[in-house]
Scaffold this active site. Structure first.
Site, PDB file in Angstrom:
ATOM      1  N   GLY A   1      -7.600   1.004  -4.784  1.00 49.39           N
ATOM      2  CA  GLY A   1      -7.724   1.448  -3.391  1.00 49.39           C
ATOM      3  C   GLY A   1      -8.503   2.732  -3.189  1.00 49.39           C
ATOM      4  O   GLY A   1      -8.566   3.240  -2.059  1.00 49.39           O
TER       5      GLY A   1
ATOM      6  N   SER B   1      -6.622  13.900   0.637  1.00 50.09           N
ATOM      7  CA  SER B   1      -7.596  14.121   1.712  1.00 50.09           C
ATOM      8  C   SER B   1      -8.143  15.549   1.743  1.00 50.09           C
ATOM      9  O   SER B   1      -9.343  15.734   1.986  1.00 50.09           O
ATOM     10  CB  SER B   1      -6.977  13.766   3.070  1.00 50.09           C
ATOM     11  OG  SER B   1      -6.802  12.369   3.139  1.00 50.09           O
TER      12      SER B   1
ATOM     13  N   LYS C   1       1.829   7.368  11.735  1.00 51.52           N
ATOM     14  CA  LYS C   1       0.648   6.689  12.279  1.00 51.52           C
ATOM     15  C   LYS C   1       0.906   5.972  13.603  1.00 51.52           C
ATOM     16  O   LYS C   1       0.017   5.883  14.437  1.00 51.52           O
ATOM     17  CB  LYS C   1       0.099   5.685  11.252  1.00 51.52           C
ATOM     18  CG  LYS C   1      -0.596   6.358  10.072  1.00 51.52           C
ATOM     19  CD  LYS C   1      -1.219   5.325   9.145  1.00 51.52           C
ATOM     20  CE  LYS C   1      -1.903   6.005   7.983  1.00 51.52           C
ATOM     21  NZ  LYS C   1      -2.571   5.056   7.083  1.00 51.52           N
TER      22      LYS C   1
ATOM     23  N   GLY D   1       1.686  -1.620   7.547  1.00 52.76           N
ATOM     24  CA  GLY D   1       0.659  -0.911   8.317  1.00 52.76           C
ATOM     25  C   GLY D   1      -0.746  -1.102   7.766  1.00 52.76           C
ATOM     26  O   GLY D   1      -1.695  -1.350   8.528  1.00 52.76           O
TER      27      GLY D   1
ATOM     28  N   THR E   1       8.947 -10.523   4.218  1.00 51.48           N
ATOM     29  CA  THR E   1       9.547 -10.880   5.511  1.00 51.48           C
ATOM     30  C   THR E   1       8.524 -11.753   6.220  1.00 51.48           C
ATOM     31  O   THR E   1       7.563 -11.262   6.822  1.00 51.48           O
ATOM     32  CB  THR E   1       9.835  -9.599   6.331  1.00 51.48           C
ATOM     33  OG1 THR E   1      10.494  -8.655   5.482  1.00 51.48           O
ATOM     34  CG2 THR E   1      10.675  -9.875   7.551  1.00 51.48           C
TER      35      THR E   1
ATOM     36  N   ASP F   1      -8.782   2.967   8.779  1.00 50.57           N
ATOM     37  CA  ASP F   1      -8.259   2.336   7.549  1.00 50.57           C
ATOM     38  C   ASP F   1      -8.893   0.965   7.299  1.00 50.57           C
ATOM     39  O   ASP F   1      -9.369   0.679   6.204  1.00 50.57           O
ATOM     40  CB  ASP F   1      -6.733   2.176   7.630  1.00 50.57           C
ATOM     41  CG  ASP F   1      -5.995   3.475   7.334  1.00 50.57           C
ATOM     42  OD1 ASP F   1      -6.545   4.327   6.604  1.00 50.57           O
ATOM     43  OD2 ASP F   1      -4.863   3.636   7.827  1.00 50.57           O
TER      44      ASP F   1
HETATM   45  N1  LIG Z   1      -6.084   3.024  -0.460  1.00 53.67           N
HETATM   46  C1  LIG Z   1      -5.782   3.426   0.758  1.00 53.67           C
HETATM   47  O1  LIG Z   1      -6.580   4.080   1.445  1.00 53.67           O
HETATM   48  C2  LIG Z   1      -4.441   3.074   1.350  1.00 53.67           C
HETATM   49  C3  LIG Z   1      -4.227   3.199   2.726  1.00 53.67           C
HETATM   50  C4  LIG Z   1      -2.976   2.840   3.247  1.00 53.67           C
HETATM   51  C5  LIG Z   1      -1.971   2.396   2.395  1.00 53.67           C
HETATM   52  N2  LIG Z   1      -2.212   2.303   1.053  1.00 53.67           N
HETATM   53  C6  LIG Z   1      -1.170   1.800   0.134  1.00 53.67           C
HETATM   54  O2  LIG Z   1      -0.767   0.514   0.601  1.00 53.67           O
HETATM   55  C7  LIG Z   1       0.615   0.309   0.340  1.00 53.67           C
HETATM   56  C8  LIG Z   1       1.339  -0.110   1.628  1.00 53.67           C
HETATM   57  O3  LIG Z   1       1.241   0.915   2.599  1.00 53.67           O
HETATM   58  P1  LIG Z   1       1.701   0.610   4.118  1.00 53.67           P
HETATM   59  O4  LIG Z   1       1.389   1.833   4.876  1.00 53.67           O
HETATM   60  O5  LIG Z   1       1.180  -0.683   4.570  1.00 53.67           O
HETATM   61  O6  LIG Z   1       3.290   0.492   3.923  1.00 53.67           O
HETATM   62  P2  LIG Z   1       4.344  -0.259   4.880  1.00 53.67           P
HETATM   63  O7  LIG Z   1       3.856  -0.331   6.276  1.00 53.67           O
HETATM   64  O8  LIG Z   1       5.656   0.387   4.585  1.00 53.67           O
HETATM   65  O9  LIG Z   1       4.386  -1.779   4.317  1.00 53.67           O
HETATM   66  C9  LIG Z   1       4.925  -2.052   3.045  1.00 53.67           C
HETATM   67  C10 LIG Z   1       4.662  -3.516   2.678  1.00 53.67           C
HETATM   68  O10 LIG Z   1       5.121  -3.719   1.329  1.00 53.67           O
HETATM   69  C11 LIG Z   1       6.061  -4.807   1.336  1.00 53.67           C
HETATM   70  N3  LIG Z   1       7.045  -4.555   0.275  1.00 53.67           N
HETATM   71  C12 LIG Z   1       7.648  -3.385  -0.030  1.00 53.67           C
HETATM   72  N4  LIG Z   1       8.471  -3.544  -1.086  1.00 53.67           N
HETATM   73  C13 LIG Z   1       8.392  -4.856  -1.448  1.00 53.67           C
HETATM   74  C14 LIG Z   1       8.997  -5.636  -2.476  1.00 53.67           C
HETATM   75  N5  LIG Z   1       9.861  -5.112  -3.340  1.00 53.67           N
HETATM   76  N6  LIG Z   1       8.666  -6.947  -2.556  1.00 53.67           N
HETATM   77  C15 LIG Z   1       7.782  -7.500  -1.693  1.00 53.67           C
HETATM   78  N7  LIG Z   1       7.171  -6.806  -0.692  1.00 53.67           N
HETATM   79  C16 LIG Z   1       7.470  -5.502  -0.593  1.00 53.67           C
HETATM   80  C17 LIG Z   1       6.656  -4.808   2.723  1.00 53.67           C
HETATM   81  O11 LIG Z   1       7.231  -6.074   2.994  1.00 53.67           O
HETATM   82  P3  LIG Z   1       8.363  -6.259   4.146  1.00 53.67           P
HETATM   83  O12 LIG Z   1       7.607  -6.300   5.455  1.00 53.67           O
HETATM   84  O13 LIG Z   1       9.028  -7.529   3.805  1.00 53.67           O
HETATM   85  O14 LIG Z   1       9.266  -5.067   4.055  1.00 53.67           O
HETATM   86  C18 LIG Z   1       5.397  -4.518   3.562  1.00 53.67           C
HETATM   87  O15 LIG Z   1       4.609  -5.681   3.692  1.00 53.67           O
HETATM   88  C19 LIG Z   1       1.135   1.603  -0.270  1.00 53.67           C
HETATM   89  O16 LIG Z   1       1.100   1.470  -1.679  1.00 53.67           O
HETATM   90  C20 LIG Z   1       0.102   2.635   0.186  1.00 53.67           C
HETATM   91  O17 LIG Z   1       0.015   3.730  -0.696  1.00 53.67           O
HETATM   92  C21 LIG Z   1      -3.427   2.623   0.514  1.00 53.67           C
END
Ligand SMILES: NC(=O)c1ccc[n+]([C@@H]2O[C@H](COP(=O)([O-])OP(=O)(O)OC[C@H]3O[C@@H](n4cnc5c(N)ncnc54)[C@H](OP(=O)(O)O)[C@@H]3O)[C@@H](O)[C@H]2O)c1
Length: 289
Positions: A251, A30, A79, A142, A164, A115
């Site tokens: 992304g 950022s 967040k 998130g 989950t 987002d």
């Molecule tokens: N491009 C962008 O602007 C942007 C913005 C935000 C986030 N992101 C990316 O999006 C991704 C998620 O971010 P977030 O903030 O949403 O994270 P988060 O809230 O921690 O959510 C993580 C998600 O991944 C799942 N997960 C994690 N490990 C897993 C596994 N081994 N097998 C199956 N599911 C798994 C979790 O499932 P459970 O609920 O079962 O634990 C949950 O649905 C990250 O890679 C982040 O860098 C990108």
């Protein structure tokens, strides 16, 4: 350009101060993105990375106010935790239950979430028409929540799949309460592959270039596949989707447009998209060398 805010003018005498807060923030792109935008737009402003441990958020917010910051972005894991410290929330932030952009005016903090709209805008710029499309979101964390809430009013059929499954069901219920059409289930391949129009990969699987959880065998070759991960630029899910004939995106543009939309909130002006994108691409190419 000279736009009045409470006590400062964009490009005027007072230097504006922005930041990204999180734990950690060293990896964040950022600062490069916004600084490039400030330079192009002639806005006299700085943008810093500030590490704040979740347990030190009270002191961290006081410091930001005392040091006359005009706004900041919020990243993992703050967040949701930031919300009790805010004086007001936009309807988007309220519905998502998380904030990624804060504006400080007259010592008061206002929270917004760009987002989900950033994701929608990134696809619209590629001429994706959401109307009546079948969208499958893999994950219910998130980022998935922000996207699902933004899609609730776009007349799409949403299937949310998560490891989950209770979280997928709860998110689908929230989307339905907002007027959308959604259902939730366990994260697994299925008949949905044949009819999906837009696949959105939001889990953290792929960040370490590891193989995805399953093959996309049987996916509608006309589907578009988006992975929110942008580093690596091509995850195994995206290369698999491309192999099956899908159009693929990482992304990066979601990151770009959540930043672009932060400008609307902070300044009420259009951000210089091209220079902000170039800064992201340049920084990522250095990171991956
Ligand atoms: N491009 C962008 O602007 C942007 C913005 C935000 C986030 N992101 C990316 O999006 C991704 C998620 O971010 P977030 O903030 O949403 O994270 P988060 O809230 O921690 O959510 C993580 C998600 O991944 C799942 N997960 C994690 N490990 C897993 C596994 N081994 N097998 C199956 N599911 C798994 C979790 O499932 P459970 O609920 O079962 O634990 C949950 O649905 C990250 O890679 C982040 O860098 C990108």
């Amino acid at each position: 350009m000279m736009i009045e805010t409470d006590n400062v003018k964009i490009g005027g005498l007072n230097k504006l101060k922005y930041a990204i807060i999180g734990y950690p923030v060293a990896h964040s792109l950022s600062p490069e993105m916004h600084e490039a935008g400030f330079k192009t737009a002639g806005i006299d402003a700085t943008y810093e990375r500030i590490t704040i441990h979740p347990l030190e958020l009270t002191a961290g917010i006081s410091d930001l106010k005392a040091n006359h910051f005009n706004g900041f972005n919020v990243t993992y894991p703050l967040k949701e935790k930031i919300i009790p410290f805010l004086d007001g929330l936009t309807s988007e932030a309220q519905a998502i239950g998380a904030v990624n952009t804060v504006k400080i005016e007259n010592g008061l903090l206002y929270g917004h979430n760009t987002d989900g709209q950033g994701f929608v805008e990134a696809l619209r710029r590629q001429d994706f028409d959401f109307n009546s499309k079948k969208v499958v979101i893999l994950g219910a964390g998130g980022a998935a929540k922000a996207i699902a809430v933004s899609l609730a009013c776009l007349n799409v059929y949403l299937l949310i799949l998560n490891r989950t499954s209770e979280k997928a069901a709860a998110l689908a219920e929230q989307v339905n309460l907002l007027g959308g059409k959604a259902s939730g289930d366990i994260l697994a391949p299925g008949t949905w592959l044949e009819s999906v129009d837009l696949l959105v990969q939001t889990t953290s699987v792929g960040m370490k270039s590891e193989p995805y959880l399953f093959d996309l065998q049987g996916i509608n070759p006309a589907a578009w596949a988006v992975d929110l991960i942008y580093n690596p630029a091509v995850t195994s899910l995206l290369s698999n989707a491309a192999l099956h004939g899908c159009r693929t995106f990482n992304g990066l543009d979601m990151l770009l447009f959540q930043g672009v939309l932060a400008w609307d909130f902070w300044f009420g002006v259009k951000a210089p998209v091209d220079s902000m994108r170039k800064a992201l691409v340049d920084k990522l190419s250095v990171c991956s060398e």
